[in-house]
Motif scaffolding. Structure first.
Motif, PDB file in Angstrom:
ATOM      1  N   PRO A  36     -46.467 -34.829 -21.894  1.00  0.00           N
ATOM      2  CA  PRO A  36     -45.917 -33.697 -21.142  1.00  0.00           C
ATOM      3  C   PRO A  36     -46.019 -32.365 -21.895  1.00  0.00           C
ATOM      4  CG  PRO A  36     -44.163 -35.186 -21.871  1.00  0.00           C
ATOM      5  CD  PRO A  36     -45.463 -35.885 -22.118  1.00  0.00           C
ATOM      6  N   ARG A  37     -46.003 -32.439 -23.231  1.00  0.00           N
ATOM      7  CA  ARG A  37     -46.142 -31.198 -24.010  1.00  0.00           C
ATOM      8  C   ARG A  37     -47.523 -30.568 -23.796  1.00  0.00           C
ATOM      9  NH1 ARG A  37     -42.650 -34.371 -26.149  1.00  0.00           N
ATOM     10  NH2 ARG A  37     -40.804 -33.593 -27.238  1.00  0.00           N
ATOM     11  N   ASP A  38     -48.539 -31.425 -23.781  1.00  0.00           N
ATOM     12  CA  ASP A  38     -49.897 -30.920 -23.542  1.00  0.00           C
ATOM     13  C   ASP A  38     -50.023 -30.351 -22.132  1.00  0.00           C
ATOM     14  OD1 ASP A  38     -50.678 -31.657 -26.092  1.00  0.00           O
ATOM     15  OD2 ASP A  38     -51.452 -33.622 -25.460  1.00  0.00           O
ATOM     16  N   GLY A  39     -49.362 -30.988 -21.179  1.00  0.00           N
ATOM     17  CA  GLY A  39     -49.388 -30.487 -19.807  1.00  0.00           C
ATOM     18  C   GLY A  39     -48.740 -29.116 -19.693  1.00  0.00           C
ATOM     19  N   ILE A  62     -35.875 -22.983 -14.566  1.00  0.00           N
ATOM     20  CA  ILE A  62     -36.286 -22.542 -15.901  1.00  0.00           C
ATOM     21  C   ILE A  62     -37.755 -22.130 -15.894  1.00  0.00           C
ATOM     22  CG2 ILE A  62     -36.726 -23.354 -18.266  1.00  0.00           C
ATOM     23  CD1 ILE A  62     -34.162 -25.153 -17.859  1.00  0.00           C
ATOM     24  N   TYR A  63     -38.563 -22.968 -15.306  1.00  0.00           N
ATOM     25  CA  TYR A  63     -40.014 -22.722 -15.205  1.00  0.00           C
ATOM     26  C   TYR A  63     -40.275 -21.385 -14.511  1.00  0.00           C
ATOM     27  CZ  TYR A  63     -44.832 -24.669 -14.867  1.00  0.00           C
ATOM     28  OH  TYR A  63     -46.178 -24.932 -15.000  1.00  0.00           O
ATOM     29  N   LEU A  64     -39.652 -21.214 -13.333  1.00  0.00           N
ATOM     30  CA  LEU A  64     -39.841 -19.987 -12.552  1.00  0.00           C
ATOM     31  C   LEU A  64     -39.443 -18.746 -13.341  1.00  0.00           C
ATOM     32  CD1 LEU A  64     -38.528 -21.110  -9.036  1.00  0.00           C
ATOM     33  CD2 LEU A  64     -40.813 -20.210  -9.511  1.00  0.00           C
ATOM     34  N   GLU A  85     -49.172 -16.628 -24.505  1.00  0.00           N
ATOM     35  CA  GLU A  85     -49.422 -18.012 -24.100  1.00  0.00           C
ATOM     36  C   GLU A  85     -48.714 -18.991 -25.026  1.00  0.00           C
ATOM     37  OE1 GLU A  85     -53.082 -21.243 -23.870  1.00  0.00           O
ATOM     38  OE2 GLU A  85     -53.557 -19.115 -23.691  1.00  0.00           O
ATOM     39  N   ASN A  86     -48.809 -18.773 -26.323  1.00  0.00           N
ATOM     40  CA  ASN A  86     -48.146 -19.670 -27.288  1.00  0.00           C
ATOM     41  C   ASN A  86     -46.635 -19.629 -27.128  1.00  0.00           C
ATOM     42  OD1 ASN A  86     -50.551 -20.547 -28.429  1.00  0.00           O
ATOM     43  ND2 ASN A  86     -50.587 -18.921 -29.961  1.00  0.00           N
ATOM     44  N   TRP A  87     -46.096 -18.415 -26.953  1.00  0.00           N
ATOM     45  CA  TRP A  87     -44.649 -18.277 -26.751  1.00  0.00           C
ATOM     46  C   TRP A  87     -44.211 -19.019 -25.495  1.00  0.00           C
ATOM     47  CZ3 TRP A  87     -42.333 -16.203 -22.417  1.00  0.00           C
ATOM     48  CH2 TRP A  87     -40.921 -16.140 -22.470  1.00  0.00           C
ATOM     49  N   LEU A  88     -44.959 -18.823 -24.401  1.00  0.00           N
ATOM     50  CA  LEU A  88     -44.598 -19.462 -23.137  1.00  0.00           C
ATOM     51  C   LEU A  88     -44.657 -20.978 -23.251  1.00  0.00           C
ATOM     52  CD1 LEU A  88     -43.862 -19.378 -20.158  1.00  0.00           C
ATOM     53  CD2 LEU A  88     -46.288 -19.034 -19.622  1.00  0.00           C
ATOM     54  N   ALA A  89     -45.700 -21.487 -23.893  1.00  0.00           N
ATOM     55  CA  ALA A  89     -45.824 -22.937 -24.071  1.00  0.00           C
ATOM     56  C   ALA A  89     -44.624 -23.476 -24.870  1.00  0.00           C
ATOM     57  CB  ALA A  89     -47.137 -23.268 -24.779  1.00  0.00           C
ATOM     58  N   ASP A  90     -44.296 -22.813 -25.969  1.00  0.00           N
ATOM     59  CA  ASP A  90     -43.176 -23.250 -26.802  1.00  0.00           C
ATOM     60  C   ASP A  90     -41.855 -23.166 -26.034  1.00  0.00           C
ATOM     61  OD1 ASP A  90     -44.886 -23.731 -28.900  1.00  0.00           O
ATOM     62  OD2 ASP A  90     -44.454 -21.832 -29.931  1.00  0.00           O
ATOM     63  N   ALA A  91     -41.692 -22.101 -25.243  1.00  0.00           N
ATOM     64  CA  ALA A  91     -40.453 -21.922 -24.477  1.00  0.00           C
ATOM     65  C   ALA A  91     -40.306 -22.996 -23.401  1.00  0.00           C
ATOM     66  CB  ALA A  91     -40.431 -20.528 -23.840  1.00  0.00           C
ATOM     67  N   LEU A  92     -41.410 -23.307 -22.700  1.00  0.00           N
ATOM     68  CA  LEU A  92     -41.354 -24.359 -21.684  1.00  0.00           C
ATOM     69  C   LEU A  92     -41.010 -25.708 -22.324  1.00  0.00           C
ATOM     70  CD1 LEU A  92     -44.494 -23.382 -19.556  1.00  0.00           C
ATOM     71  CD2 LEU A  92     -42.145 -23.472 -18.700  1.00  0.00           C
ATOM     72  N   ILE A  93     -41.675 -26.018 -23.437  1.00  0.00           N
ATOM     73  CA  ILE A  93     -41.439 -27.287 -24.115  1.00  0.00           C
ATOM     74  C   ILE A  93     -40.011 -27.376 -24.621  1.00  0.00           C
ATOM     75  CG2 ILE A  93     -42.043 -28.634 -26.173  1.00  0.00           C
ATOM     76  CD1 ILE A  93     -44.970 -27.570 -25.698  1.00  0.00           C
ATOM     77  N   THR A  94     -39.529 -26.307 -25.258  1.00  0.00           N
ATOM     78  CA  THR A  94     -38.180 -26.299 -25.829  1.00  0.00           C
ATOM     79  C   THR A  94     -37.108 -26.403 -24.759  1.00  0.00           C
ATOM     80  OG1 THR A  94     -38.959 -24.923 -27.666  1.00  0.00           O
ATOM     81  CG2 THR A  94     -36.593 -24.982 -27.275  1.00  0.00           C
TER      82      THR A  94
END
Length: 199
Positions: free
Chosen positions: A88-91, A161-163, A186-195
């Motif tokens: 799911p993290r990769d997704g 949260i996603y929205l 992009e990196n921030w968003l990925a980390d924020a979604l995962i966290t």
């Protein structure tokens, strides 16, 4: 006859592209409301009657601009690839890349849409449809990783949260106003979604 028809179609497509390019620059520079068909005609060096014949009006031109960019991004396929990731993290990292590409290539158009929606009922209706489609795509993703969500995070919470994290205003604040690169966003968003979504 076939050759002539093909040539006419190419000419019509080139004319539409020229109109759309001129309109996009004017919409972004002076605003959707302030931009007239006459101004687009002058900028594109194409008679106003031709513009009306090709599109019908400003709302149709704006739609054509948005759909033209969306087609090149192939968002639906990208979302399917994100859903197919076993981790799911990769997704979610793929999802962040989708948002980055969208904003990078068409933030100005999103901004124009938001302005236009305040005065144009057709564009406002488009915005509601686009928002519903986005939420549907995000919900599919959250539902696909529901078994991996952090304790206490329901599917509805996950969608909310996603929205929130992918709001255009967040991209504007970080990239346009604060000077972040698109890659950093992009990196921030990925980390924020995962966290926020995963344990």
């Amino acid at each position: 006859m076939v050759v002539k028809k093909g040539h006419r179609q190419r000419q019509a497509m080139a004319t539409k592209a020229q109109i759309a390019s001129a309109a996009r620059a004017l919409f972004a520079g002076q605003g959707y409301v302030a931009t007239t068909i006459a101004a687009i005609a002058e900028s594109a060096d194409i008679p106003a009657p031709t513009i009306y014949s090709a599109f019908g009006g400003k709302a149709a031109i704006l739609r054509a601009i948005a759909w033209g960019i969306a087609d090149t991004l192939d968002i639906d396929r990208a979302h399917e690839e994100a859903l197919a990731e076993p981790d799911p993290r990769d997704g979610l990292r793929r999802a962040a890349n989708i948002q980055r590409r969208q904003f990078e290539q068409m933030y100005d158009v999103i901004d124009i849409y938001q302005e236009a929606a305040r005065t144009d009922p057709d564009i406002a209706r488009d915005m509601r449809t686009i928002a519903a489609n986005r939420e549907r795509a995000f919900r599919r993703h959250v539902e696909a990783i529901a078994a991996h969500l952090a304790p206490g995070v329901s599917t509805d919470d996950g969608v909310a949260i996603y929205l929130t994290l992918v709001l255009p205003e967040v991209y504007r604040t970080l990239v346009i106003e604060r000077g972040w690169t698109a890659g950093r966003y992009e990196n921030w968003l990925a980390d924020a979604l995962i966290t926020q979504l995963l344990p």
